[in-house]
Motif scaffolding. Structure first.
Motif, PDB file in Angstrom:
ATOM      1  N   ASP A 178       0.815  -1.214   0.000  1.00 13.79           N
ATOM      2  CA  ASP A 178       0.000   0.000   0.000  1.00 13.79           C
ATOM      3  C   ASP A 178       0.853   1.270   0.000  1.00 13.79           C
ATOM      4  N   GLY A 179       2.179   1.085  -0.114  1.00 12.91           N
ATOM      5  CA  GLY A 179       3.077   2.225  -0.222  1.00 12.91           C
ATOM      6  C   GLY A 179       3.773   2.625   1.055  1.00 12.91           C
ATOM      7  N   ASP A 180       3.498   1.952   2.174  1.00 15.23           N
ATOM      8  CA  ASP A 180       4.151   2.297   3.430  1.00 15.23           C
ATOM      9  C   ASP A 180       5.606   1.842   3.429  1.00 15.23           C
ATOM     10  N   ILE A 181       6.476   2.726   3.919  1.00 12.70           N
ATOM     11  CA  ILE A 181       7.897   2.438   4.095  1.00 12.70           C
ATOM     12  C   ILE A 181       8.106   2.178   5.583  1.00 12.70           C
ATOM     13  N   LEU A 182       8.676   1.019   5.936  1.00 11.07           N
ATOM     14  CA  LEU A 182       8.652   0.549   7.319  1.00 11.07           C
ATOM     15  C   LEU A 182      10.042   0.277   7.880  1.00 11.07           C
ATOM     16  N   ASP A 183      10.143   0.363   9.205  1.00  7.92           N
ATOM     17  CA  ASP A 183      11.389   0.052   9.893  1.00  7.92           C
ATOM     18  C   ASP A 183      11.077  -0.549  11.256  1.00  7.92           C
ATOM     19  N   PHE A 184      12.133  -0.902  12.003  1.00  4.33           N
ATOM     20  CA  PHE A 184      11.959  -1.549  13.292  1.00  4.33           C
ATOM     21  C   PHE A 184      12.157  -0.589  14.463  1.00  4.33           C
ATOM     22  N   ILE A 196      13.546  13.320   5.458  1.00  2.10           N
ATOM     23  CA  ILE A 196      12.648  13.512   4.313  1.00  2.10           C
ATOM     24  C   ILE A 196      12.143  14.955   4.264  1.00  2.10           C
ATOM     25  N   ARG A 197      11.776  15.507   5.423  1.00  2.00           N
ATOM     26  CA  ARG A 197      11.265  16.884   5.463  1.00  2.00           C
ATOM     27  C   ARG A 197      12.314  17.903   5.061  1.00  2.00           C
ATOM     28  N   GLN A 198      13.585  17.596   5.324  1.00  2.00           N
ATOM     29  CA  GLN A 198      14.648  18.574   5.103  1.00  2.00           C
ATOM     30  C   GLN A 198      15.323  18.435   3.738  1.00  2.00           C
ATOM     31  N   SER A 199      14.779  17.612   2.836  1.00  2.00           N
ATOM     32  CA  SER A 199      15.451  17.320   1.564  1.00  2.00           C
ATOM     33  C   SER A 199      14.599  17.724   0.371  1.00  2.00           C
ATOM     34  N   ASN A 200      15.262  18.266  -0.655  1.00  2.00           N
ATOM     35  CA  ASN A 200      14.560  18.671  -1.872  1.00  2.00           C
ATOM     36  C   ASN A 200      14.124  17.468  -2.700  1.00  2.00           C
ATOM     37  N   GLN A 201      14.989  16.461  -2.799  1.00  2.00           N
ATOM     38  CA  GLN A 201      14.661  15.223  -3.490  1.00  2.00           C
ATOM     39  C   GLN A 201      15.034  14.045  -2.605  1.00  2.00           C
ATOM     40  N   ASP A 224       5.998  10.254  -0.703  1.00  2.00           N
ATOM     41  CA  ASP A 224       6.995  11.258  -0.321  1.00  2.00           C
ATOM     42  C   ASP A 224       8.355  11.011  -0.965  1.00  2.00           C
ATOM     43  N   ILE A 225       8.443  10.006  -1.823  1.00  2.00           N
ATOM     44  CA  ILE A 225       9.702   9.613  -2.458  1.00  2.00           C
ATOM     45  C   ILE A 225       9.699  10.043  -3.919  1.00  2.00           C
ATOM     46  N   ASP A 226      10.817  10.582  -4.382  1.00  2.00           N
ATOM     47  CA  ASP A 226      10.928  10.975  -5.791  1.00  2.00           C
ATOM     48  C   ASP A 226      11.295   9.799  -6.678  1.00  2.00           C
ATOM     49  N   VAL A 227      12.291   9.017  -6.258  1.00  2.00           N
ATOM     50  CA  VAL A 227      12.722   7.857  -7.044  1.00  2.00           C
ATOM     51  C   VAL A 227      12.956   6.682  -6.096  1.00  2.00           C
ATOM     52  N   PHE A 228      12.405   5.527  -6.469  1.00  2.00           N
ATOM     53  CA  PHE A 228      12.590   4.291  -5.722  1.00  2.00           C
ATOM     54  C   PHE A 228      13.474   3.369  -6.549  1.00  2.00           C
ATOM     55  N   GLN A 240       0.958   0.441  -9.055  1.00  2.00           N
ATOM     56  CA  GLN A 240      -0.154   1.360  -9.263  1.00  2.00           C
ATOM     57  C   GLN A 240      -0.101   2.523  -8.287  1.00  2.00           C
ATOM     58  N   PHE A 241       0.289   2.233  -7.047  1.00  2.00           N
ATOM     59  CA  PHE A 241       0.420   3.308  -6.056  1.00  2.00           C
ATOM     60  C   PHE A 241       1.496   4.297  -6.494  1.00  2.00           C
ATOM     61  N   CYS A 242       2.635   3.778  -6.933  1.00  2.00           N
ATOM     62  CA  CYS A 242       3.723   4.658  -7.374  1.00  2.00           C
ATOM     63  C   CYS A 242       3.310   5.483  -8.587  1.00  2.00           C
ATOM     64  N   ALA A 243       2.570   4.885  -9.507  1.00  2.00           N
ATOM     65  CA  ALA A 243       2.110   5.620 -10.682  1.00  2.00           C
ATOM     66  C   ALA A 243       1.166   6.744 -10.269  1.00  2.00           C
ATOM     67  N   ALA A 244       0.277   6.466  -9.322  1.00  2.00           N
ATOM     68  CA  ALA A 244      -0.686   7.475  -8.874  1.00  2.00           C
ATOM     69  C   ALA A 244      -0.009   8.634  -8.157  1.00  2.00           C
ATOM     70  N   THR A 245       1.080   8.361  -7.458  1.00  2.00           N
ATOM     71  CA  THR A 245       1.775   9.398  -6.688  1.00  2.00           C
ATOM     72  C   THR A 245       2.968   9.974  -7.436  1.00  2.00           C
TER      73      THR A 245
END
Length: 255
Positions: A178-184, A196-201, A224-228, A240-245
């Motif tokens: 669903d597009g969530d980026i996760l960590d522990f 992420i907030r402090q970066s242009n790309q 919130d990601i420009d390139v994956f 599909q999520f990446c295409a929509a965003t």
């Protein structure tokens, strides 16, 4: 090979590659598919692996895999990802690289870049980029996590808050379709949110083993990601999520 000898090797392959497949293990051991399926079922019942379609993965827990083991997972894919990512980072820019084995690979690919200002909360990355004599390397400070050389906590977050970056390269522990980026680590998640907030790309670097894993803490969304950058096409819902965003997926495996 006897089953007692196969099982430890199957687990070692899963730790190195992120997952195992029935077809791959049949070829590796030269035994029948039903033999491998039985091995995987027994390893799943003992909690050492978790079955998925066509094979098995390391079991999902609330704890991450050890750092040295993570370095061995999909090593060649990480190099491919790192090279493609580094190719999109110009000379003479500011960049943040966070904690992770794939971001370390990106750092190694930046050794010949010129005029970089690199900020990191990863001691390993600072040491790698000390080999680039033309780069200015800034370490955030913070509480040292000895397991992986990461710097976390309020001091690291406050340092990042005072800066602005042209690019950020971040890694993660898991990806949900669903597009969530996760960590522990919740503290590390807070740092990643600030980056992420402090970066242009923002570039996300994550190999395809992350599609098969779960982690409890959400860093952000692919929106919130420009390139994956990854090594294998994700599932259709993920695409599909990446295409929509308008998040670009860059497949980096060698052709």
């Amino acid at each position: 090979m006897a089953q007692t000898l196969r099982k430890p090797e199957i687990i070692a392959i899963a730790r190195r590659e992120g997952k195992v497949t029935v077809d791959g293990l049949v070829e590796h051991f030269g035994v029948a598919p039903q033999t491998i399926r039985r091995d995987l079922t027994e390893l799943a019942e003992s909690g050492e692996l978790a079955r998925v379609h066509g094979g098995a993965i390391l079991p999902s827990t609330t704890m991450n895999i050890g750092y040295s083991e993570r370095r061995e997972i999909k090593q060649s894919a990480k190099v491919d990802i790192a090279r493609r990512c580094a190719a999109e980072i110009p000379n003479d820019c500011s960049i943040f690289l966070n904690i992770g084995t794939t971001t370390e690979a990106v750092a190694a690919e930046l050794l010949n870049h010129e005029g970089l200002l690199v900020v990191t909360n990863n001691i390993n990355i600072a040491l790698i980029l000390s080999g680039n004599v033309g780069a200015e390397v800034v370490v955030t400070g913070g509480n040292l996590r000895r397991a992986d050389g990461g710097l976390i906590g309020d001091f690291a977050a406050q340092t990042i808050k005072q800066l602005r970056f042209d690019y950020a390269v971040i890694g993660c522990s898991a990806l949900h379709e669903d597009g969530d980026i996760l960590d522990f680590d919740i503290q590390e998640v807070g740092i990643s949110k600030r980056i992420i907030r402090q970066s242009n790309q923002v570039f996300l670097v994550a190999d395809s083993s992350k599609f098969e894993r779960k982690a409890p803490a959400k860093i952000s969304s692919l929106a919130d990601i420009d390139v994956f950058f990854t090594d294998r096409s994700p599932t259709l819902p993920f695409q599909q999520f990446c295409a929509a965003t308008k998040t670009r997926i860059e497949l980096c495996a060698k052709r």
